[in-house]
Scaffold this active site. Structure first.
Site, PDB file in Angstrom:
ATOM      1  CD  GLU A 140       9.316  12.732  12.221  1.00  0.00           C
ATOM      2  OE1 GLU A 140      10.893  12.602  11.953  1.00  0.00           O
ATOM      3  OE2 GLU A 140       8.669  12.461  12.331  1.00  0.00           O
ATOM      4  CD  GLU A 150      12.347   4.367   9.459  1.00  0.00           C
ATOM      5  OE1 GLU A 150      11.911   5.369  10.799  1.00  0.00           O
ATOM      6  OE2 GLU A 150      12.028   4.647   8.307  1.00  0.00           O
ATOM      7  CE  LYS A 206      -2.199   2.673   2.016  1.00  0.00           C
ATOM      8  NZ  LYS A 206      -2.122   4.266   1.694  1.00  0.00           N
ATOM      9  CB  CYS A 259      12.729   9.635   9.765  1.00  0.00           C
ATOM     10  SG  CYS A 259      13.495   7.867   8.841  1.00  0.00           S
TER      11      CYS A 259
END
Length: 504
Positions: free
Chosen positions: A405, A274, A198, A308
């Protein structure tokens, strides 16, 4: 930043052809070796202009169920899990070869779809993705069990096997769509699993082109299935499905929590997550400040800060604070901002208006809390989702900008005392919910080694940026995720251990 050659007429021709292919491609999902026309569609925007780029299938629960059914049938009845490992390896190599022959197409796709600077895709995502396929092709023949010693009876034997875990749901992010699809796909296929992918709805195109090549090189029907669509619909259906054995997901911590909940509430499927990062960079005065500053600026502007492992929290010895700040500022001044497909671009747009607005809001909130914007700080005017590389000073550890973040080209810089102990530095750096990657800059190996063991991070990079090589395990601690990717450590997640005791 390193200069990139000017565009050529051939580049313009290739871009025009690719845009035409995007417009002509029928929205479809890949299920059981066949592209099936979609009942409904989604628009994919060009982040450099904000205008529609392509149209994709809006996959539904029913599409996911059919894809999982095909993958389960291919796993239980098809040749793939029972195929000798060297034959699976040969097909992985064939897929790598097919992609390499079309690498310029994939570079252009990534630059248009995700907005990334094409130079960084050519030098980073493309070779890393190809290496993942080839590395895992080699590792396919290295999966092994073992014989244990000291069986209960002299006339018995005890050993264990590693077998493919089954059907793997792969949910990929929009910040590195080409690379993430290949890293996860390569590991799953090397282990003998079948997959349902996906892709991120904001940047799904490279996955579709990879699907074409999976068919071209002869992967058996049902081994690779691709369903595009929203996370709320197709992604949630995949996480909820009771016939999926593992979800491999890269994305936000918020979505990671929902996937863990879905895994627990459905069939206790395994997860590899992750997730986010707020990665620290610790710079000591004894290091090469020019090299450190250039690496810090390059990393926070790489993929427009939508990375990230980007070092977004810089901690520097007080005696080197002014010198490092000035050098980072100068390095950011050299960053050329523009459309990703322009070879002169160093940093492209952010992925969407919503993502950029969130960054603007966080910076404005930090101003209200007392942080100072030393450089940048806002969106660029005009079309597209461009953002200025930004430096914040006077940001304390309790501010949102220091704790959340941002996923934008924004960093904070904080001084620590020259005589601070390793434990004091580690306490400063570890005061965060994330623990994905950390960078250390020092010529003193004693200083480096004293800190490595104290940092709460899944990875530590010394005197450099990035996230390491394609075989170095990658993943986080705390709320940065669960499990590891890359190499044999990553491959093990796609296997199930079967213990055997044999009496004779």
């Amino acid at each position: 930043m390193t200069g990139i050659p000017n565009a050529t007429d051939a580049d313009d021709d290739a871009l025009a052809r690719l845009r035409q292919q995007m417009r002509q491609r029928e929205p479809a999902v890949l299920i059981d070796g066949v592209w099936r026309r979609a009942a409904s569609t989604l628009a994919v925007d060009d982040p450099a202009t904000g205008r529609p780029l392509a149209c994709i299938a809006a996959g539904t629960d029913a599409d996911i169920d059919q894809a999982v059914t095909a993958a389960r049938r291919a796993f239980r009845e098809g040749p793939w899990p029972r195929m000798p490992a060297f034959q699976r390896a040969a097909l992985l190599h064939a897929l790598a070869d097919a992609i390499e022959r079309r690498q310029e197409t994939f570079a252009l796709l990534e630059s248009l779809d995700a907005g990334h600077a094409i130079g960084s895709v050519r030098k980073g995502d493309l070779p890393l993705g190809l290496r993942s396929l080839r590395d895992y092709a080699g590792l396919a023949t290295k999966l092994a069990g073992d014989v244990t010693m000291g069986a209960a009876q002299p006339s018995s034997m005890e050993y264990f096997l590693r077998e493919p875990i089954g059907v793997v749901g792969i949910i990929t992010p929009w910040n590195a769509p080409f690379l993430m699809v290949l890293q996860k796909l390569a590991a799953a296929l090397a282990a003998g699993c079948t997959v349902v992918i996906k892709p991120a709805e904001l940047a799904p195109l490279s996955a579709l082109w990879i699907g074409d090549l999976c068919l071209e090189v002869g992967l058996p029907a049902g081994v690779v299935n691709i369903v595009t669509g929203t996370g709320e619909s197709a992604g949630q259906a995949l996480a909820d499905h009771p016939d999926v054995n593992l979800i491999s997901f890269t994305g936000s911590t918020r979505v990671g929590r929902s996937i863990m909940a879905a895994a627990a509430n459905s069939n206790l499927k395994r997860v590899v997550l992750e997730l986010g990062g707020k990665s620290p960079v610790v710079v000591f005065a004894d290091t090469d400040l020019d090299k450190a500053a250039n690496a810090i600026a390059a990393e926070i502007t790489f993929k427009s800060g939508q990375y990230c492992a980007a070092g977004s929290r810089v901690f520097v010895q007080r005696s080197a604070y002014d010198a490092l700040l000035g050098r980072i500022h100068a390095a950011m001044d050299r960053v050329r901002i523009g459309a990703g497909h322009d070879p002169a671009t160093d940093m492209g747009p952010m992925i969407s208006a919503a993502q950029r607005s969130r960054a603007v809001d966080l910076i404005e909130h930090s101003r209200a809390e007392g942080a100072r914007v030393a450089r940048g700080g806002g969106a660029r005017t005009g079309e597209g989702y461009f953002f200025e590389p930004t430096i914040l000073t006077d940001a304390t550890a309790d501010m949102r900008v220091s704790r959340e973040e941002i996923f934008a080209p924004v960093l904070t810089i904080t001084a620590f005392d020259d005589d601070a102990s390793p434990h004091a530095i580690a306490a400063l750096v570890n005061d965060n919910r994330y623990g994905l990657s950390a960078k250390l800059w020092s010529r003193d190996l004693g200083t480096v080694h004293s800190l490595i063991g104290l940092l709460e991070s899944g990875q530590v990079i010394v005197n450099g940026g990035g996230s390491g090589g394609a075989t170095l395990p990658f993943g986080g601690t705390k709320q940065s995720g669960y499990g590891r990717e890359n190499g044999l450590v990553g491959l093990a997640h796609f296997t199930e251990v079967k213990a055997v005791r044999l009496a004779y």
